[in-house]
Design an enzyme around this catalytic site. Structure first.
Site, PDB file in Angstrom:
ATOM      1  CE  LYS A 140     -71.101  34.774  -5.705  1.00 42.24           C
ATOM      2  NZ  LYS A 140     -71.455  33.091  -5.125  1.00 42.24           N
ATOM      3  NE  ARG A 153     -76.475  28.494   1.540  1.00 40.54           N
ATOM      4  CZ  ARG A 153     -76.445  29.470   0.391  1.00 40.54           C
ATOM      5  NH1 ARG A 153     -75.452  29.957   0.342  1.00 40.54           N
ATOM      6  NH2 ARG A 153     -77.531  29.784  -0.106  1.00 40.54           N
ATOM      7  CD  GLU A 189     -74.444  36.512 -15.716  1.00 38.65           C
ATOM      8  OE1 GLU A 189     -75.549  36.429 -15.813  1.00 38.65           O
ATOM      9  OE2 GLU A 189     -73.480  36.112 -15.104  1.00 38.65           O
TER      10      GLU A 189
HETATM   11  C1  MV4 Z   1     -79.674  36.814 -13.907  1.00 40.39           C
HETATM   12  C2  MV4 Z   1     -81.053  36.878 -14.240  1.00 40.39           C
HETATM   13  C3  MV4 Z   1     -81.224  36.950 -15.645  1.00 40.39           C
HETATM   14  N1  MV4 Z   1     -80.252  37.122 -16.357  1.00 40.39           N
HETATM   15  N2  MV4 Z   1     -78.860  36.878 -14.907  1.00 40.39           N
HETATM   16  C4  MV4 Z   1     -80.640  36.980  -9.310  1.00 40.39           C
HETATM   17  C5  MV4 Z   1     -79.737  36.434  -8.135  1.00 40.39           C
HETATM   18  C6  MV4 Z   1     -78.282  36.149  -8.801  1.00 40.39           C
HETATM   19  N3  MV4 Z   1     -77.864  34.805  -7.992  1.00 40.39           N
HETATM   20  C7  MV4 Z   1     -78.607  36.025  -9.946  1.00 40.39           C
HETATM   21  N4  MV4 Z   1     -79.779  36.337 -10.138  1.00 40.39           N
HETATM   22  C8  MV4 Z   1     -80.341  36.604 -11.613  1.00 40.39           C
HETATM   23  N5  MV4 Z   1     -79.372  36.580 -12.450  1.00 40.39           N
HETATM   24  C9  MV4 Z   1     -78.964  36.955 -15.982  1.00 40.39           C
HETATM   25  N6  MV4 Z   1     -78.026  37.048 -16.914  1.00 40.39           N
HETATM   26  C10 MV4 Z   1     -81.828  36.944 -13.413  1.00 40.39           C
HETATM   27  C11 MV4 Z   1     -81.595  36.733 -11.962  1.00 40.39           C
HETATM   28  C12 MV4 Z   1     -82.702  36.747 -11.028  1.00 40.39           C
HETATM   29  C13 MV4 Z   1     -83.042  35.389 -10.186  1.00 40.39           C
HETATM   30  C14 MV4 Z   1     -81.980  34.378 -10.334  1.00 40.39           C
HETATM   31  C15 MV4 Z   1     -82.356  33.384  -9.559  1.00 40.39           C
HETATM   32  C16 MV4 Z   1     -83.548  33.144  -8.442  1.00 40.39           C
HETATM   33  C17 MV4 Z   1     -84.468  34.357  -8.391  1.00 40.39           C
HETATM   34  C18 MV4 Z   1     -84.139  35.472  -9.450  1.00 40.39           C
HETATM   35  C19 MV4 Z   1     -84.929  36.470  -9.254  1.00 40.39           C
HETATM   36  C20 MV4 Z   1     -84.694  37.664  -9.949  1.00 40.39           C
HETATM   37  C21 MV4 Z   1     -83.594  37.698 -10.882  1.00 40.39           C
END
Ligand code: MV4
Length: 503
Positions: free
Chosen positions: A116, A292, A200
């Site tokens: 990532k 995917r 992050e």
């Molecule tokens: C984040 C974020 C807020 N700030 N990164 C959750 C899954 C992973 N793919 C990355 N995620 C997140 N990263 C930063 N810097 C909030 C999330 C996140 C989220 C992201 C996408 C879809 C749903 C989510 C649910 C909670 C938190």
């Protein structure tokens, strides 16, 4: 075009891939586990082969067995669907080594995007905004703290080989940071086999918007617009829609161009999805890339008229993309509800069992992708997704009305499902306004799923049990404190573990 393709998956997505193959005149080979002897994908394929016990490790994740089956049955390609082997570089590599076409990106690309922090670096180098933070794994606690200080707390500590939110940690201060880093690294190691983490800046209240891309082997790349995926719980999406109610033509052009820039930069091939977090002001940041076919691809098909699975197979067979970006027109609005065999009233506990009665919704603009039939069993071994209910209509409001009707028509007896939750969300005022963000469900889960009201007798009985368990003085003090906080008696009763089921 291929003569024969092996479908290395089960459930609704195996049916989806088999249907696409049939339309292309491609023969299909199904593989199945002990739990899937009576499953529809086994019946719908031209050939089928038993590959092992119900546990995924013994069947749908058994690389050697699947490759051997593909070779013996004379397949030229393998479609992995989603989940299982779809993003495992070693599987794509083994396909390549055995002269089998993997319907997906090259192993090299899977490996790159599986890391990532490398994915972030690729996006940043391509000139796409990334959330401020690490561009390399943090080698020491001091390095992690330095980055956190630079971008400012709160920050998220994430696993380099994570994704999907697992092992993510919100950290509000340097003090907390020193604590969290070791546990985060340990958790990363046990979940992903690597201790590496990165940092992050935390972006609150954002939307999750993803762009569907298609790339052929000749370097042509297009996007098919976005999907709004903010309605989720514990990183599991519940509802997806397209277009995003937040999107404008200009912003779509801009983020879409960014998605294509990333795909180009990493020599992406086949269908992919670039995920972004988008804030209230329309600032967008690359999150990760899904290498995917996705569960929710069907809503993009409904508004573009493009069959993404057929395109995947054509791309894998070396065909040139038949569409240019200007051919892609987004028409109308589509919404998907993921129907899971889970009990939303019992904290989404899995609800396996036999489907005793099934009635599917229908009518114009209604699509149900499901492997269910009356009499089938839902196994505990696999993903709880049992149906995707997607609707299309001209406007968002009409699509929502169509979805409400379809949810009302849908009958699945014998297992509990998420249908009641979807019905509630389709009536939610903020959802109707399109005012969604990634905390939407968490914020209002109590409101969406109100517990059935208790009778006076039931409350009295619960109180008696509580007193019996904890003693009268303790319960009185507890009740008083809760009352002062405005917490209902029902909620208090809910604290009596295991008791809820008896009412
Ligand atoms: C984040 C974020 C807020 N700030 N990164 C959750 C899954 C992973 N793919 C990355 N995620 C997140 N990263 C930063 N810097 C909030 C999330 C996140 C989220 C992201 C996408 C879809 C749903 C989510 C649910 C909670 C938190």
């Amino acid at each position: 075009m291929f003569n024969k393709v092996l479908v290395a998956n089960r459930g609704e997505i195996a049916l989806r891939v088999i249907r696409a193959c049939r339309e292309l005149g491609v023969k299909t080979v199904a593989v199945y586990s002990e739990a899937d002897v009576n499953s529809l994908h086994v019946q719908y394929a031209d050939e089928c082969y038993f590959i092992g016990a119900a546990e995924p490790s013994q069947s749908y994740l058994n690389i050697d067995k699947i490759i051997e089956t593909a070779r013996k049955s004379g397949c030229e390609a393998i479609h992995p669907g989603y989940g299982f082997l779809s993003q495992i570089p070693a599987f794509a590599e083994t396909c390549e080594k055995n002269g089998l076409e993997f319907v997906g990106p090259p192993a090299k690309v899977l490996r790159l995007m599986g890391n990532k922090v490398e994915a972030r670096r690729a996006a940043a180098n391509a000139g796409v905004p990334v959330i401020p933070g690490s561009l390399k794994p943090a080698k020491s606690p001091d390095e992690a703290i330095k980055i956190a200080e630079k971008v400012g707390y709160p920050v998220l500590v994430k696993a380099v080989y994570g994704g999907g939110g697992k092992g993510m940690r919100l950290v509000k201060s340097e003090d907390e940071m020193r604590h969290v880093l070791e546990t985060a690294a340990l958790e990363a190691e046990s979940s992903f086999g690597s201790r590496e983490i990165y940092v992050e800046k935390f972006l609150p209240m954002a939307r999750h918007i993803e762009f569907q891309t298609l790339a052929d082997k000749k370097g042509r790349i297009i996007h098919l617009g976005e999907r709004e995926c903010s309605i989720q719980r514990r990183y599991q999406k519940l509802i997806e829609e397209t277009p995003s109610p937040f999107m404008t033509v200009e912003l779509r052009k801009e983020i879409g161009a960014s998605a294509i820039k990333i795909a180009k930069a990493i020599n992406y091939v086949n269908a992919g999805t670039v995920e972004f977090l988008v804030d209230q002001n329309g600032n967008y940041y690359f999150l990760e890339m899904n290498t995917r076919l996705q569960v929710e691809h069907l809503i993009t098909e409904m508004v573009t008229g493009i069959d993404i699975v057929k395109e995947q197979i054509k791309i894998a067979a070396g065909e040139k993309l038949a569409y240019s970006q200007s051919d892609v027109k987004i028409y109308g609005h589509a919404i998907n509800c993921r129907i899971n065999a889970e009990d939303p009233y019992e904290n989404f506990a899995p609800s396996p069992g036999t489907v005793t009665n099934l009635r599917l919704p229908g009518g114009p603009g209604v699509r149900v992708d499901t492997h269910l039939y009356a009499g089938c069993t839902v196994s505990v071994f696999y993903d709880p997704l049992v149906a995707k209910l997607a609707v299309w209509s001209l406007s968002r409001l009409e699509a929502i009305r169509r979805m409400r009707n379809a949810l009302d028509e849908f009958v699945i007896d014998g297992v509990k499902t998420t249908i009641p939750l979807h019905k509630r969300i389709m009536e939610d005022e903020d959802f109707l306004r399109g005012a969604v963000h990634i905390n939407f469900v968490d914020e209002r889960i109590d409101k969406l799923l109100p517990k059935k009201a208790l009778t006076e007798e039931e409350i009295a009985a619960l109180a008696a049990v509580l007193v019996n368990q904890k003693g009268e003085a303790k319960v009185k003090a507890l009740a008083l404190r809760r009352q002062q906080k405005g917490v209902s008696l029902w909620k208090l009763a809910g604290r009596v573990r295991g008791l809820r089921r008896t009412f």
